[in-house]
Design a protein around this motif. Structure first.
Motif, PDB file in Angstrom:
ATOM      1  N   THR A 233      80.199  32.243  67.005  1.00 53.41           N
ATOM      2  CA  THR A 233      80.785  32.332  65.670  1.00 53.41           C
ATOM      3  C   THR A 233      80.460  31.132  64.802  1.00 53.41           C
ATOM      4  OG1 THR A 233      82.571  33.753  66.452  1.00 53.41           O
ATOM      5  CG2 THR A 233      83.000  32.490  64.461  1.00 53.41           C
ATOM      6  N   LEU A 234      80.268  29.963  65.397  1.00 53.82           N
ATOM      7  CA  LEU A 234      80.005  28.768  64.594  1.00 53.82           C
ATOM      8  C   LEU A 234      78.566  28.808  64.113  1.00 53.82           C
ATOM      9  CD1 LEU A 234      81.957  26.094  66.651  1.00 53.82           C
ATOM     10  CD2 LEU A 234      82.581  27.103  64.442  1.00 53.82           C
ATOM     11  N   GLN A 235      78.401  29.240  62.863  1.00 51.93           N
ATOM     12  CA  GLN A 235      77.083  29.463  62.289  1.00 51.93           C
ATOM     13  C   GLN A 235      76.974  28.827  60.910  1.00 51.93           C
ATOM     14  OE1 GLN A 235      76.132  33.648  62.192  1.00 51.93           O
ATOM     15  NE2 GLN A 235      76.818  33.996  64.285  1.00 51.93           N
ATOM     16  N   ARG A 236      75.743  28.546  60.537  1.00 53.36           N
ATOM     17  CA  ARG A 236      75.427  28.075  59.196  1.00 53.36           C
ATOM     18  C   ARG A 236      74.246  28.892  58.694  1.00 53.36           C
ATOM     19  NH1 ARG A 236      71.501  25.447  57.444  1.00 53.36           N
ATOM     20  NH2 ARG A 236      70.790  24.879  59.525  1.00 53.36           N
ATOM     21  N   ARG A 237      74.431  29.537  57.553  1.00 54.74           N
ATOM     22  CA  ARG A 237      73.385  30.411  56.999  1.00 54.74           C
ATOM     23  C   ARG A 237      72.928  31.447  58.024  1.00 54.74           C
ATOM     24  NH1 ARG A 237      69.990  25.339  54.540  1.00 54.74           N
ATOM     25  NH2 ARG A 237      71.365  24.839  52.805  1.00 54.74           N
ATOM     26  N   HIS A 238      73.881  31.993  58.749  1.00 54.29           N
ATOM     27  CA  HIS A 238      73.642  33.028  59.764  1.00 54.29           C
ATOM     28  C   HIS A 238      72.836  32.503  60.953  1.00 54.29           C
ATOM     29  CE1 HIS A 238      75.206  35.748  56.769  1.00 54.29           C
ATOM     30  NE2 HIS A 238      74.283  35.348  55.919  1.00 54.29           N
ATOM     31  N   GLN A 239      72.705  31.197  61.071  1.00 50.82           N
ATOM     32  CA  GLN A 239      72.012  30.596  62.203  1.00 50.82           C
ATOM     33  C   GLN A 239      73.048  29.933  63.107  1.00 50.82           C
ATOM     34  OE1 GLN A 239      68.400  30.400  62.985  1.00 50.82           O
ATOM     35  NE2 GLN A 239      69.503  29.989  64.863  1.00 50.82           N
ATOM     36  N   LYS A 240      73.033  30.297  64.392  1.00 46.89           N
ATOM     37  CA  LYS A 240      74.024  29.756  65.318  1.00 46.89           C
ATOM     38  C   LYS A 240      73.839  28.250  65.491  1.00 46.89           C
ATOM     39  CE  LYS A 240      73.622  34.202  67.581  1.00 46.89           C
ATOM     40  NZ  LYS A 240      72.967  34.947  68.673  1.00 46.89           N
ATOM     41  N   VAL A 241      74.962  27.547  65.616  1.00 49.22           N
ATOM     42  CA  VAL A 241      74.948  26.088  65.748  1.00 49.22           C
ATOM     43  C   VAL A 241      75.549  25.654  67.081  1.00 49.22           C
ATOM     44  CG1 VAL A 241      75.728  23.908  64.733  1.00 49.22           C
ATOM     45  CG2 VAL A 241      75.070  25.818  63.242  1.00 49.22           C
ATOM     46  N   ILE A 242      76.723  26.192  67.396  1.00 51.34           N
ATOM     47  CA  ILE A 242      77.381  25.920  68.683  1.00 51.34           C
ATOM     48  C   ILE A 242      77.765  27.260  69.301  1.00 51.34           C
ATOM     49  CG2 ILE A 242      79.496  25.059  69.748  1.00 51.34           C
ATOM     50  CD1 ILE A 242      79.338  22.602  68.067  1.00 51.34           C
ATOM     51  N   GLU A 243      77.456  27.417  70.589  1.00 54.30           N
ATOM     52  CA  GLU A 243      77.806  28.649  71.305  1.00 54.30           C
ATOM     53  C   GLU A 243      78.578  28.282  72.574  1.00 54.30           C
ATOM     54  OE1 GLU A 243      73.496  29.115  69.657  1.00 54.30           O
ATOM     55  OE2 GLU A 243      74.406  27.790  71.167  1.00 54.30           O
ATOM     56  N   GLU A 244      79.362  29.230  73.059  1.00 55.22           N
ATOM     57  CA  GLU A 244      80.127  28.950  74.270  1.00 55.22           C
ATOM     58  C   GLU A 244      80.326  30.210  75.089  1.00 55.22           C
ATOM     59  OE1 GLU A 244      84.418  28.144  73.480  1.00 55.22           O
ATOM     60  OE2 GLU A 244      83.790  28.164  71.373  1.00 55.22           O
ATOM     61  N   ALA A 245      80.610  30.022  76.354  1.00 55.00           N
ATOM     62  CA  ALA A 245      80.924  31.128  77.259  1.00 55.00           C
ATOM     63  C   ALA A 245      82.021  30.652  78.207  1.00 55.00           C
ATOM     64  CB  ALA A 245      79.686  31.563  78.054  1.00 55.00           C
ATOM     65  N   PRO A 246      83.061  31.473  78.403  1.00 55.20           N
ATOM     66  CA  PRO A 246      83.306  32.738  77.713  1.00 55.20           C
ATOM     67  C   PRO A 246      83.809  32.513  76.300  1.00 55.20           C
ATOM     68  CG  PRO A 246      85.105  32.234  79.211  1.00 55.20           C
ATOM     69  CD  PRO A 246      84.068  31.167  79.433  1.00 55.20           C
ATOM     70  N   SER A 247      84.111  33.612  75.591  1.00 52.16           N
ATOM     71  CA  SER A 247      84.582  33.524  74.211  1.00 52.16           C
ATOM     72  C   SER A 247      85.953  32.859  74.142  1.00 52.16           C
ATOM     73  CB  SER A 247      84.646  34.927  73.616  1.00 52.16           C
ATOM     74  OG  SER A 247      85.132  34.894  72.304  1.00 52.16           O
ATOM     75  N   ALA A 248      86.207  32.230  72.995  1.00 52.60           N
ATOM     76  CA  ALA A 248      87.458  31.480  72.821  1.00 52.60           C
ATOM     77  C   ALA A 248      88.614  32.405  72.451  1.00 52.60           C
ATOM     78  CB  ALA A 248      87.274  30.429  71.726  1.00 52.60           C
ATOM     79  N   GLY A 249      89.593  32.513  73.323  1.00 53.07           N
ATOM     80  CA  GLY A 249      90.815  33.230  73.004  1.00 53.07           C
ATOM     81  C   GLY A 249      90.647  34.715  72.779  1.00 53.07           C
ATOM     82  N   LEU A 250      89.675  35.327  73.404  1.00 56.32           N
ATOM     83  CA  LEU A 250      89.453  36.758  73.233  1.00 56.32           C
ATOM     84  C   LEU A 250      90.437  37.534  74.096  1.00 56.32           C
ATOM     85  CD1 LEU A 250      87.400  38.632  71.754  1.00 56.32           C
ATOM     86  CD2 LEU A 250      86.134  38.715  73.903  1.00 56.32           C
ATOM     87  N   ALA A 251      91.107  38.517  73.504  1.00 57.95           N
ATOM     88  CA  ALA A 251      92.048  39.334  74.262  1.00 57.95           C
ATOM     89  C   ALA A 251      91.309  40.092  75.357  1.00 57.95           C
ATOM     90  CB  ALA A 251      92.751  40.321  73.331  1.00 57.95           C
TER      91      ALA A 251
END
Length: 636
Positions: A233-251
Motif C-alpha cells: 500500500t505504501l506507494q508514490r505515483r503508483h510505484q511501491k516504496v515499502i512492502e511487507e508480508a504478511p499484510s498489516a491488520g488484515l481481517a
C-alpha cells in the motif's frame, strides 16, 4: 540436481540478475548474463559464469531485443531463459521465440501471458470466472470523444493506466473531464515507450485503497498454491516504496477470500510458475476486494515472501520450469518488511539522480539485494531502483524498527537517494499503527531539506582538505575520507559550502566533530557527498574568492527574480515539446517534457512572455540545462 538445467541465461540486469545468478550458483547451474554497453562493468556481468553483450545502452536496443537475447542463449548453450522482472519478463514474443528455439522460458505458458499480460483482456477474463473487479472500461479502439463519454458514464475520479506492463508506469489520475485529454496523451506516450503498446484502460479511482497482492505458484501437474499475501500500500505515483508480508491488520476472513480468489484467477489460465495476483481493498469498506491485475512473473518484493516462508522462489521457478512438481506446504512465520532504495531526490519532487557511486556501505544484520557497489555508475537509461533492504523479525513492530536501524547504517554517496525518506516512513505513526492507504505518502509531502549536522559539515571539510593535498589523492584517501590519525589535525582554513538549493553553510573554525557516523567523498567535479544516519547531501565547496564573488553577485541581483530560463530538473531525453517557438505563454505553461529512468517531468514557463525553444524532441539534456527561454519586453 540432474533433473534441472545445466545452463540458464538471465535476460535482465541489476539486483534481480544478481539475485537469480545467486540461486543458479547454489543449484550448481551455469549462469549466463547479458549486458548493454552501459552495464559493461556492472556487478551482474562479473558474477555470472559467462557474460554476453547484446547491444547499446538504450533498453530498446539491448534488454528488449528478443533476437539478441535468443542469439546469446544459443551461442552459450543455455537450455532456459529466466527473464527476471521488467523488460521482457511478461513478453509473449520472448516466450514464443523461446519455444521456436527449443529453449525453456522460465515463466508461464503463452496463453497465460496473452490473457494476463493485457489488463483489459485479463479484466474481462477473470470476470467470466467470478472474480470481482473495479468498475471501468477498455479504451482500446475508442476515440478520445468516445472515451470521454464512457468516462462520464463510469464517473470521476478515474485512473488511466496502460493495458500492457505494470509497476505504475504511465498511470494518471483524472479528477474531472478537464484533465482527461492531457492524461490520455501522457499515459499513451509512457506506455508506448515502456511497453511498446499504448492501449489504455480506465477504472474508477477508489479514494482510500489498500494495495494487497497474493503470491501464487503453479506447476505442470495442475497444482496452484497461494504462498501468502503482501501489503504493498505504501506507494508514490503508483510505484511501491515499502512492502511487507504478511499484510498489516488484515481481517482473517478477508485474507482467506484474497488467497482463494487469487488461486481461482491463476487456475483460470492453468498457471505455471511464479505469479502475483494484485487486489485493491477499500480502507473504508475492508470487506470489498477488487482484482486489478495479475503479474505473470516474479515481483520486486518477492524477498518478503521468501523471508516469512523460508522458500527460495527462484529455485521453485526453476524446478517448475524443468517439469518437477511443487512439493511444498506453504506456511508463514514472523514478519518481513522491504524498503526500495531509489536514486532520486525526495526534496526535489523525487526527481531521479545519476552519477558514479563513490561509496556504498550496505548494512549488516539484514538482507540486502543491491544493483550497485562502490564505483558503479547509475545512468538515466534504466529504472532508478538501486537496492532493497529487507528486515525480518518475529513481529511487525520489531521488523519496522530493525528496518529503520538498517537504513540509518546504509551509506550511498555519489547520487541522491530516498533513504532518509524511507526512515521517515518507518517511523510514521500511521505506518506503525497499520492504518494504511495508497495516499498516505502524499500526506507527507512536500518534503523540506534536512540541514546537515555539525559532524557532516566537519566530515565534508576534511574531505575537501584531503582531496586537495597532493600526497593524498590516491583512491585510498578518497574512499576513506572519514579516517584520521590519533593526533589532532593541523590548523586549516575552514571551507564554506553551498547546497543544491543555493543555501550557504559554514563550518565553524576550531570545531571537531570527528565522532558520529558521518561519511564523505569528493566527486569528479569537486563536490562533496556526505551522509549520516541515512541523510545524504551534495555540497559544493567555496573558497574565500568564491565567497566574495557570491556576495557581490548577491548584492547586484534581485533575489526574488526567477529568471527567463526553463531548466531541466534532471538529466534525460526530451520526449515532447508542448508549444510553438515564438508563441506567447503564461507563467506555468508546460513547455517541454523530459523523460529519464521511466519518469516524465514537465518544464514550465517561469514567467509570462514569448517562448524561445532551445531543445528539440529526442535531444539529451543535462540537469539544470536551459531548455527554453521566456522573454518579456524588459528582457529583450
Amino acid at each position: 540436481m540432474t533433473d534441472l538445467f545445466h545452463t540458464v541465461l538471465v535476460a535482465n540486469r541489476g539486483e534481480i540478475a544478481r539475485r537469480v545468478i545467486r540461486t543458479l550458483r547454489d543449484l550448481g547451474i551455469r549462469s549466463v548474463a547479458v549486458y548493454s554497453d552501459a552495464d559493461a562493468t556492472a556487478p551482474h556481468v562479473r558474477e555470472a559464469d559467462v557474460a554476453i553483450r547484446i547491444g547499446p545502452a538504450p533498453a530498446s536496443e539491448s534488454y528488449l531485443d528478443i533476437a539478441a537475447v535468443i542469439a546469446a542463449a544459443k551461442s552459450t548453450g543455455a537450455q532456459a531463459i529466466h527473464p527476471g522482472y521488467g523488460f521482457l519478463s511478461e513478453s509473449v514474443g520472448l516466450a514464443q521465440a523461446c519455444a521456436a528455439a527449443d529453449i525453456v522460458f522460465i515463466g508461464p505458458d503463452i496463453t497465460a501471458l496473452e490473457v494476463m499480460g493485457d489488463k483489459a483482456r485479463a479484466r474481462e477474463h477473470v470476470v467470466r470466472h467470478g472474480v470481482p473487479v473495479v468498475p471501468g472500461f477498455d479504451a482500446s479502439g475508442l476515440s478520445d470523444a468516445e472515451i470521454a463519454g464512457e468516462a462520464d458514464r463510469v464517473g470521476y475520479p478515474l485512473l488511466v493506466k496502460p493495458s500492457a506492463g505494470g509497476g505504475g508506469k504511465g498511470m494518471e489520475v483524472v479528477t474531472s473531464s478537464d484533465g482527461l485529454t492531457t492524461a490520455l496523451a501522457s499515459a499513451r506516450r509512457v506506455a508506448a515507450a515502456s511497453f511498446g503498446d499504448d492501449s489504455l484502460i480506465l477504472e474508477r479511482l477508489i479514494r482510500r485503497p489498500r494495495h494487497i497482492e497474493v503470491q501464487v505458484f503453479g506447476d505442470r501437474q495442475g497444482t496452484v498454491l497461494a504462498l501468502g499475501e503482501r501489503e504493498c500500500t505504501l506507494q508514490r505515483r503508483h510505484q511501491k516504496v515499502i512492502e511487507e508480508a504478511p499484510s498489516a491488520g488484515l481481517a482473517e476472513g478477508t485474507r482467506e477470500r484474497l488467497l482463494a480468489t487469487a488461486v481461482l484467477a491463476a487456475e483460470s489460465v492453468s498457471y505455471v510458475g511464479a505469479g502475483t495476483v494484485e487486489f485493491l481493498v477499500d480502507a473504508d469498506a475492508p470487506d470489498e476486494v477488487f482484482f486489478i491485475e495479475m503479474n505473470t512473473r516474479l515481483q520486486v518484493e518477492h524477498p518478503v515472501t521468501e523471508q516469512v516462508t523460508g522458500l527460495d522462489l527462484v529455485a521453485l521457478q526453476i524446478r517448475v520450469a524443468a517439469g518437477l512438481p511443487l512439493d511444498i506446504v506453504p506456511s508463514v512465520h514472523g514478519h518481513a518488511v522491504e524498503a526500495r532504495i531509489y536514486a532520486e531526490s525526495p526534496e526535489r519532487g523525487f526527481l531521479p539522480s545519476t552519477g558514479i557511486v563513490l561509496r556504498f556501505d550496505p548494512p549488516a544484520g539484514v538482507r540486502v539485494d543491491a544493483a550497485i557497489e562502490t564505483g558503479s555508475e547509475v545512468t538515466g537509461f534504466y529504472d532508478p531502483m538501486i537496492a532493497k533492504v529487507i528486515a525480518t523479525a518475529d513481529d511487525r513492530t520489531t521488523a519496522l524498527a530493525l528496518l529503520d536501524s538498517a537504513l540509518s547504517r546504509t551509506v550511498v554517496l555519489g547520487v541522491d537517494t530516498n533513504i532518509a525518506f524511507l526512515r521517515r516512513l518507518c517511523r510514521n505513526e500511521r505506518v506503525i499503527a497499520g492504518a494504511l492507504d495508497t495516499g498516505l505518502i502524499e500526506t507527507m509531502l512536500p518534503l523540506g531539506a534536512t540541514p546537515p549536522t555539525a559532524a557532516m559539515l566537519d566530515a565534508a571539510a576534511r574531505a575537501v582538505q584531503w582531496a586537495s593535498e597532493p600526497l593524498r589523492t590516491s583512491a585510498l584517501w578518497r574512499e576513506l575520507p572519514g579516517w584520521r590519525s590519533g593526533a589532532p589535525s593541523a590548523e586549516r582554513a575552514q571551507p564554506s559550502f553551498v547546497t543544491d538549493d543555493e543555501e550557504l553553510l559554514t563550518v565553524a573554525p576550531g570545531d571537531d566533530h570527528s565522532g558520529g557516523a558521518a561519511r564523505a567523498a569528493v566527486d569528479e567535479e569537486g563536490a562533496v557527498w556526505v551522509a549520516q544516519d541515512g541523510i545524504t547531501m551534495r555540497l559544493r565547496p567555496l573558497d574565500r574568492r568564491a565567497m566574495m564573488r557570491r556576495r557581490l553577485a548577491g548584492s547586484q541581483t534581485d533575489s526574488g527574480s526567477q529568471g527567463p530560463d526553463g531548466r531541466a530538473p534532471m538529466p534525460g531525453s526530451v520526449v515532447a515539446v508542448h508549444v510553438e517557438d515564438g508563441s506567447t505563454v503564461a507563467a506555468g505553461t508546460p513547455l517541454v517534457s523530459i523523460e529519464a529512468m521511466k519518469m516524465e517531468h514537465q518544464v514550465l514557463a517561469p514567467q509570462d512572455g514569448t517562448v524561445h525553444l532551445l531543445v528539440s524532441v529526442g535531444e539529451q539534456v543535462r540537469r539544470d540545462q536551459a531548455v527554453a527561454r521566456v522573454t518579456t519586453e524588459e528582457s529583450r
